[in-house]
Design a protein around this motif. Structure first.
Motif, PDB file in Angstrom:
ATOM      1  N   HIS A   1       0.536  -0.691  -0.531  1.00 44.65           N
ATOM      2  CA  HIS A   1      -0.322  -0.055   0.127  1.00 44.65           C
ATOM      3  C   HIS A   1       1.111   1.657  -0.132  1.00 44.65           C
ATOM      4  O   HIS A   1       0.518   2.159  -0.623  1.00 44.65           O
ATOM      5  CB  HIS A   1      -0.565   0.302   1.453  1.00 44.65           C
ATOM      6  CG  HIS A   1      -1.840   0.486   1.153  1.00 44.65           C
ATOM      7  ND1 HIS A   1      -2.791   1.268  -0.220  1.00 44.65           N
ATOM      8  CD2 HIS A   1      -2.268   1.904   2.188  1.00 44.65           C
ATOM      9  CE1 HIS A   1      -3.717   2.214   1.140  1.00 44.65           C
ATOM     10  NE2 HIS A   1      -3.208   2.974   1.424  1.00 44.65           N
ATOM     11  N   LEU A   2       1.675   1.661   0.986  1.00 43.25           N
ATOM     12  CA  LEU A   2       2.176   2.884   0.737  1.00 43.25           C
ATOM     13  C   LEU A   2       4.211   2.686  -0.554  1.00 43.25           C
ATOM     14  O   LEU A   2       4.268   3.477  -0.347  1.00 43.25           O
ATOM     15  CB  LEU A   2       3.048   2.756   1.862  1.00 43.25           C
ATOM     16  CG  LEU A   2       2.683   2.377   3.113  1.00 43.25           C
ATOM     17  CD1 LEU A   2       3.308   2.029   4.547  1.00 43.25           C
ATOM     18  CD2 LEU A   2       2.125   3.370   3.607  1.00 43.25           C
ATOM     19  N   ASN A   3       3.727   1.437  -1.312  1.00 38.05           N
ATOM     20  CA  ASN A   3       4.970   1.715  -1.695  1.00 38.05           C
ATOM     21  C   ASN A   3       4.891   2.050  -3.536  1.00 38.05           C
ATOM     22  O   ASN A   3       5.429   2.285  -4.409  1.00 38.05           O
ATOM     23  CB  ASN A   3       5.591   0.074  -2.379  1.00 38.05           C
ATOM     24  CG  ASN A   3       6.489  -0.071  -1.313  1.00 38.05           C
ATOM     25  OD1 ASN A   3       7.086   0.841  -0.857  1.00 38.05           O
ATOM     26  ND2 ASN A   3       7.323  -1.805  -0.834  1.00 38.05           N
ATOM     27  N   ALA A   4       3.466   2.527  -3.175  1.00 40.49           N
ATOM     28  CA  ALA A   4       2.945   2.558  -4.814  1.00 40.49           C
ATOM     29  C   ALA A   4       1.866   4.185  -4.294  1.00 40.49           C
ATOM     30  O   ALA A   4       1.788   4.703  -3.296  1.00 40.49           O
ATOM     31  CB  ALA A   4       1.714   1.770  -5.427  1.00 40.49           C
ATOM     32  N   PRO A   5       2.241   5.047  -5.431  1.00 47.01           N
ATOM     33  CA  PRO A   5       2.319   6.168  -5.074  1.00 47.01           C
ATOM     34  C   PRO A   5       0.782   6.879  -4.557  1.00 47.01           C
ATOM     35  O   PRO A   5       0.453   7.791  -3.763  1.00 47.01           O
ATOM     36  CB  PRO A   5       2.420   7.039  -6.524  1.00 47.01           C
ATOM     37  CG  PRO A   5       3.705   6.784  -7.118  1.00 47.01           C
ATOM     38  CD  PRO A   5       3.042   5.165  -7.083  1.00 47.01           C
ATOM     39  N   GLU A   6      -0.089   5.846  -4.881  1.00 48.07           N
ATOM     40  CA  GLU A   6      -1.879   5.809  -5.469  1.00 48.07           C
ATOM     41  C   GLU A   6      -2.599   4.751  -4.419  1.00 48.07           C
ATOM     42  O   GLU A   6      -3.396   4.182  -4.224  1.00 48.07           O
ATOM     43  CB  GLU A   6      -2.221   5.908  -6.191  1.00 48.07           C
ATOM     44  CG  GLU A   6      -2.427   7.194  -7.265  1.00 48.07           C
ATOM     45  CD  GLU A   6      -1.813   8.161  -7.098  1.00 48.07           C
ATOM     46  OE1 GLU A   6      -3.210   8.997  -5.803  1.00 48.07           O
ATOM     47  OE2 GLU A   6      -1.494   9.561  -6.579  1.00 48.07           O
ATOM     48  N   GLY A   7      -1.554   4.451  -3.967  1.00 50.53           N
ATOM     49  CA  GLY A   7      -1.674   3.442  -2.850  1.00 50.53           C
ATOM     50  C   GLY A   7      -1.401   1.378  -2.789  1.00 50.53           C
ATOM     51  O   GLY A   7      -1.351   1.424  -4.432  1.00 50.53           O
ATOM     52  N   LEU A   8      -2.767   0.670  -2.690  1.00 50.83           N
ATOM     53  CA  LEU A   8      -2.769  -0.848  -2.747  1.00 50.83           C
ATOM     54  C   LEU A   8      -3.335  -0.981  -4.465  1.00 50.83           C
ATOM     55  O   LEU A   8      -2.605  -1.942  -5.490  1.00 50.83           O
ATOM     56  CB  LEU A   8      -3.413  -1.551  -1.332  1.00 50.83           C
ATOM     57  CG  LEU A   8      -3.076  -3.148  -2.247  1.00 50.83           C
ATOM     58  CD1 LEU A   8      -1.894  -3.647  -2.126  1.00 50.83           C
ATOM     59  CD2 LEU A   8      -4.225  -3.535  -1.534  1.00 50.83           C
TER      60      LEU A   8
END
Length: 106
Positions: free
Chosen positions: A33-40
């Motif tokens: 969830h935290l690793n992508a700019p817009e979440g999971l």
């Protein structure tokens, strides 16, 4: 190392110096969830094809017996000998580190 994929030492490094440090505080779902700019949702959209390729390439589940298991055990014992003094020392180190981590997490 069976099939030359990854050594015991490198497997431990992946976890202790990478994912393990993170997983001491957040789980795999929050990590994604935290690793992508817009979440999971964004993460799944970006990486779903790659994840599917990796998962489909796993093949059969190993039995963890025979020559492959013996090779892995030997590789581990080369790093940490399988005798009580060495194992006791490593267990004590592990427990001390976990107690320190528990204090940090409070």
């Amino acid at each position: 190392m069976p099939e030359g994929i990854i050594s015991v030492q490198d497997m431990d490094l992946v976890m202790t110096e990478g994912l393990g440090m993170r997983y001491a505080f957040i789980g795999p779902m929050e990590t994604m969830h935290l690793n992508a700019p817009e979440g999971l949702g964004d993460y799944l959209q970006r990486y779903r094809e790659g994840m599917r390729r990796v998962l489909s390439s796993f093949g059969p589940v190993p039995e963890f017996t025979g020559e492959e298991a013996e090779a892995i055990v030997q590789e581990m014992c080369d790093l940490i000998p399988n005798d009580q003094p060495h194992l006791s020392t490593r267990r004590e180190r592990r427990d001390q580190l976990l107690m320190g981590l528990a204090k940090l997490k409070k």
